[in-house]
Every structure is written in structure tokens, then in C-alpha cells.
Design a protein around this motif. Sequence first.
Motif, short mmCIF file in Angstrom:
data_model
loop_
_atom_site.label_atom_id
_atom_site.label_comp_id
_atom_site.label_asym_id
_atom_site.label_seq_id
_atom_site.Cartn_x
_atom_site.Cartn_y
_atom_site.Cartn_z
N ALA A 82 33.65 45.89 35.70
CA ALA A 82 34.99 45.47 36.31
C ALA A 82 34.96 45.65 37.76
O ALA A 82 35.53 44.49 38.55
N ILE A 83 34.41 46.16 38.32
CA ILE A 83 33.98 46.48 39.84
C ILE A 83 33.29 45.00 40.34
O ILE A 83 33.83 44.30 41.24
N GLY A 84 32.12 45.16 39.67
CA GLY A 84 31.25 43.80 40.01
C GLY A 84 31.87 42.57 39.81
O GLY A 84 32.14 41.73 40.79
N LEU A 85 32.60 42.16 38.78
CA LEU A 85 33.48 41.08 38.38
C LEU A 85 34.65 40.93 39.68
O LEU A 85 34.79 39.78 40.21
N PHE A 86 35.25 42.17 39.86
CA PHE A 86 36.43 42.07 40.83
C PHE A 86 35.87 41.78 42.20
O PHE A 86 36.55 40.73 42.78
N GLU A 87 34.93 42.14 42.60
CA GLU A 87 34.42 42.02 44.04
C GLU A 87 33.77 40.66 44.03
O GLU A 87 33.88 39.72 45.09
N THR A 88 33.30 40.00 42.94
CA THR A 88 32.55 38.76 42.93
C THR A 88 33.53 37.71 43.22
O THR A 88 33.42 36.82 44.11
N VAL A 89 34.75 37.88 42.33
CA VAL A 89 35.71 36.92 42.38
C VAL A 89 36.42 37.12 43.68
O VAL A 89 36.81 35.91 44.34
N ALA A 90 36.83 38.23 44.35
CA ALA A 90 37.53 38.23 45.41
C ALA A 90 36.66 37.97 46.58
O ALA A 90 37.39 37.42 47.52
N ALA A 91 35.48 38.28 46.68
CA ALA A 91 34.77 37.68 47.71
C ALA A 91 34.50 36.25 48.00
O ALA A 91 34.45 35.76 48.67
N THR A 92 34.60 35.74 46.54
CA THR A 92 34.56 34.13 46.47
C THR A 92 35.87 33.62 47.15
O THR A 92 35.82 32.53 47.76
N LEU A 93 36.77 34.07 46.54
CA LEU A 93 38.24 33.33 47.05
C LEU A 93 38.67 33.79 48.22
O LEU A 93 39.25 32.84 49.08
N ILE A 94 38.12 34.99 48.72
CA ILE A 94 38.74 35.46 50.16
C ILE A 94 37.59 35.75 51.00
O ILE A 94 37.30 34.50 51.69
N ASN A 95 37.19 36.79 51.26
CA ASN A 95 35.96 37.13 51.88
C ASN A 95 35.48 38.46 51.38
O ASN A 95 36.35 39.52 50.86
N PRO A 96 34.03 39.13 51.74
CA PRO A 96 33.60 40.34 51.19
C PRO A 96 34.45 41.31 51.67
O PRO A 96 34.52 42.38 51.01
N ILE A 97 34.90 41.20 53.04
CA ILE A 97 35.62 42.49 53.64
C ILE A 97 36.86 42.88 52.78
O ILE A 97 37.25 43.97 52.45
N ALA A 98 37.53 41.68 52.66
CA ALA A 98 38.98 41.99 51.93
C ALA A 98 38.61 42.10 50.60
O ALA A 98 39.42 43.06 50.04
N ALA A 99 37.57 41.83 49.87
CA ALA A 99 37.25 42.23 48.36
C ALA A 99 37.12 43.68 48.50
O ALA A 99 37.68 44.17 47.37
N GLU A 100 36.51 44.33 49.31
CA GLU A 100 36.30 45.78 49.28
C GLU A 100 37.67 46.47 49.27
O GLU A 100 38.03 47.53 48.95
N ALA A 101 38.31 46.07 50.17
CA ALA A 101 39.77 46.45 50.95
C ALA A 101 40.87 46.40 49.44
O ALA A 101 41.23 47.45 48.93
N LEU A 102 40.50 45.31 48.65
CA LEU A 102 41.39 45.10 47.52
C LEU A 102 40.90 45.88 46.50
O LEU A 102 41.79 46.50 45.52
N LEU A 103 39.76 46.20 46.47
CA LEU A 103 39.17 47.15 45.31
C LEU A 103 39.87 48.40 45.23
O LEU A 103 40.30 48.98 44.37
N TYR A 104 39.68 49.08 46.67
CA TYR A 104 40.34 50.37 46.64
C TYR A 104 41.75 50.32 46.50
O TYR A 104 42.45 51.30 46.05
N GLY A 105 42.53 49.18 46.80
CA GLY A 105 43.88 49.12 46.68
C GLY A 105 44.34 49.03 44.86
O GLY A 105 45.11 49.79 44.66
N ALA A 106 43.24 48.11 44.31
CA ALA A 106 43.38 48.37 43.01
C ALA A 106 43.23 49.53 42.32
O ALA A 106 43.73 49.81 41.29
N LEU A 107 42.26 50.28 42.92
CA LEU A 107 41.84 51.63 42.07
C LEU A 107 43.31 52.45 42.55
O LEU A 107 43.54 53.12 41.38
#
Length: 127
Positions: A82-107
Motif C-alpha cells: 500500500a505504501i509503494g502504490l500510494f507513494e508512486t501514484v501521489a509522486a506521479t500526480l503531485i511530486n515526491p516530497i508531497a507524496a511522503e507528506a501525504l503518506l504520513y497524513g494518511a497514516l
Amino acid sequence: GRRLRAAAQDPGMAEALGIPVTRMILTAFALSAALAGAAGVLLSNSYFVSPTEGANLMLKAYVAATIGGWGRLHGAALGALAIGLFETVAATLINPIAAEALLYGALLALLAMKPSGLFGEQAGSRA
């Protein structure tokens, strides 16, 4: 697996049942060190490796275990997926830094809704 869990939960009773507790603990540590070393060797070929590089990977592993539920191997594996899929999709749609921040927010959101993780057992349910 059951012998190792028995040795971890109640060493005295496990010893009384004939389980070599000290040997089980030493075997578990040796196996975990060997697997960590093998993972390091396999990753060092693909990535630039430095002694301080593992902190981010350890944090992601901790998040995966938390998402899946502590004590559940399949939960940790699904959490990592789930982390891999979430970060890949979020990094593609937004950017990698925001993807990591969104991951911790989702957690945090997941833990607010389900504190034991997706596949974790409720506190006090094991006898």
C-alpha cells in the motif's frame, strides 16, 4: 513459529515444556541479522549506499508494520504494498516530497480510525 512465539511470550513456561528458549532467541537474532545483511547486499548493487541511508527505509518499514497491524506478517506485507502504490501514484500526480507528506497524513488518519492497524487484533482479545 509457535515455539518462538512461546519463548517470547512466556519463557518460563516454554522452558518447562522443553523448548530451548536461549537457543530460540539466538536463532531468531541470527536469522534476522542474516536477512538484513542479505537485503543490504541486494540493495547496495542498485542504490548508492552510505551508513546513514537506512533511516528512511526503517521508517517506511515501521509505517508498513503499523498500517498492517503489529504481529501480522501478511498485514505488514500488504502495508508495504500500500505504501509503494500510494507513494508512486501521489509522486506521479503531485511530486515526491508531497507524496511522503501525504503518506504520513494518511497514516495518522488511518490510526485515528483504526488504532490497531488494518489487520491488527483488538487489545486484550488474545487469551
